[in-house]
Write an enzyme that holds these catalytic residues in place. Structure first.
Site, short mmCIF file in Angstrom:
data_model
loop_
_atom_site.label_atom_id
_atom_site.label_comp_id
_atom_site.label_asym_id
_atom_site.label_seq_id
_atom_site.Cartn_x
_atom_site.Cartn_y
_atom_site.Cartn_z
N HIS A 171 0.82 -1.22 0.00
CA HIS A 171 0.00 0.00 0.00
C HIS A 171 0.85 1.27 0.00
O HIS A 171 0.33 2.36 -0.23
CB HIS A 171 -0.93 0.03 1.21
N ASP A 220 -2.85 -10.56 -2.37
CA ASP A 220 -3.46 -10.05 -1.15
C ASP A 220 -4.91 -9.67 -1.45
O ASP A 220 -5.25 -9.28 -2.57
CB ASP A 220 -2.69 -8.81 -0.68
N HIS A 274 -6.47 -7.13 -0.52
CA HIS A 274 -6.55 -5.69 -0.76
C HIS A 274 -5.71 -5.33 -1.99
O HIS A 274 -4.62 -5.87 -2.19
CB HIS A 274 -6.03 -4.90 0.44
N ASP A 290 -4.85 -12.82 3.50
CA ASP A 290 -6.17 -12.40 3.96
C ASP A 290 -7.28 -12.73 2.98
O ASP A 290 -8.44 -12.38 3.21
CB ASP A 290 -6.18 -10.91 4.32
#
Length: 367
Positions: free
Chosen positions: A156, A193, A195, A281
């Site tokens: 990120h 991931d 995200h 995740d």
């Protein structure tokens, strides 16, 4: 057979020194509600007391499991911290200097879930250095594949902004190092991931040297980016490939995306090196999507197949998210088994085999 392939795991206890304290004030009355809204399904309700999910237990849960259940062919090394020059290939000098001023301090960087403790900057340098070490090992042939157990995570982090628990973009630092110093002309970064890897996308948005492939839960899920129309720009147009997916997706959908979108893209790009931003995740225990351990193993098999086909097996994985300690640790171990030579699992829709067996059992009663 497990043990037929050599796998190097990069792990360094200095990364355990990153211990943000959620009690440090930033914007009283706004911080808790803002963070809970961002992270959504990580919490049972808006009334749950928030604690920092990216904590040292994420790494110790992995290493504890790997100690109890060792894998043949897997060995371990530590890493050197990334230098300012190495970080500066993907982050602005002013940003790096601002992060350095936080060394030894406890503070929130912004309301976007990112905080530091006195040991965080040192830990972030070692995390980025671990990703570099993984790449150097596979490019030199010193390891068949490598997995860097990094925290804080990185995907990120943008060139000038810390976001989503991330300070330095570990996988981007490693990709830039491979291109600048190791002779890798075409680097493929795969992000599984849950995200979207907004920072990695931002850094390589206009690069002709890096292809970025990202499967993730679709917006408005955090960070809200990664729509299919986001394909890069300039010399990098077409080299960003986003695959936003609905919340209920599991093994079959992810494997279909990898086989029908990633594989032809990689065959066209012909990478010299493959990197994976490996978050865990997507596992159903993290309550964001519905991947199983077998699903992670199957995805690893696909990525390994691409590495064998295009870049003499040069494959390095870099840990990103995963906040349920059970699924994080078991997911990493599942991936390492496949990297070490284990057979990727055959995937079928959950329950189909059991229903077939039950149908056979009951069938004679109605004939």
């Amino acid at each position: 057979m497990i043990g037929e392939r050599d796998v190097l795991v990069i792990h360094d206890d200095r990364m355990l020194a990153h211990r943000p304290n959620p009690e440090v004030p930033f914007q009283p009355g706004k911080l808790d509600s803002r963070i809970q809204a961002i992270l959504g399904s990580l919490f049972d309700s808006a009334n749950t007391k928030w604690s920092y999910p990216e904590h040292p237990g994420r790494l110790t849960s992995i290493t504890d499991l790997l100690t109890r259940e060792s894998i043949a062919g897997v060995r371990y090394e530590t890493a050197r911290p990334a230098t300012e020059e190495q970080l500066g290939r993907v982050h602005a000098t002013s940003y790096i200097e601002n992060i350095y001023t936080l060394r030894g301090k406890q503070a929130w960087l912004d309301v976007d879930t990112t905080a530091v403790s006195p040991g965080s900057v040192d830990a972030a340098e070692v995390a980025a250095g671990s990703a570099i070490a993984a790449v150097e090992a596979v490019v030199s042939g010193r390891a068949g594949s490598a997995f860097a157990l990094c925290r804080p995570p990185g995907h990120h982090a943008e060139s000038v902004r810390a976001r989503g628990f991330c300070l330095f973009n570990n996988v981007a630092v490693a990709a830039a190092h491979a291109h600048a110093k190791l002779g890798c002309e075409r680097v493929l970064i795969i992000d599984w991931d849950v995200h979207h890897g907004n920072g990695t996308q931002d850094i390589f948005w206009a690069s002709p040297d890096v292809m970025f492939f990202d499967t993730h839960r679709a917006a408005p899920f955090y960070p809200g980016s990664g729509n299919k129309e986001e394909i890069g720009a300039g010399l990098g147009e077409g080299l960003t490939i986003n695959v936003p997916l609905p919340a209920g997706c599991g093994d079959m959908a992810l494997i279909k995306a990898y086989r029908e979108i990633l594989m032809p893209a990689a065959d066209w790009f012909k990478p010299d090196l493959i990197l994976v931003s490996a978050g865990f995740d997507m596992h159903r225990l993290d309550l964001c999507m519905n991947l199983s351990y077998s699903g992670f193993g199957a995805l690893t098999g696909i990525v390994q197949e691409l590495a064998d086909r295009h870049c003499e097996g040069r494959l390095a994985m870099v840990l990103e998210g995963g906040y349920n300690l059970e699924s994080l640790a078991r997911g990493v171990r599942t991936v390492l088994e496949v990297l070490a030579g284990g057979q990727p699992p055959e995937i079928e829709e959950p329950g189909i085999k059991e229903v077939d067996e039950l149908a056979a059992y009951h069938r004679d009663a109605f004939n």
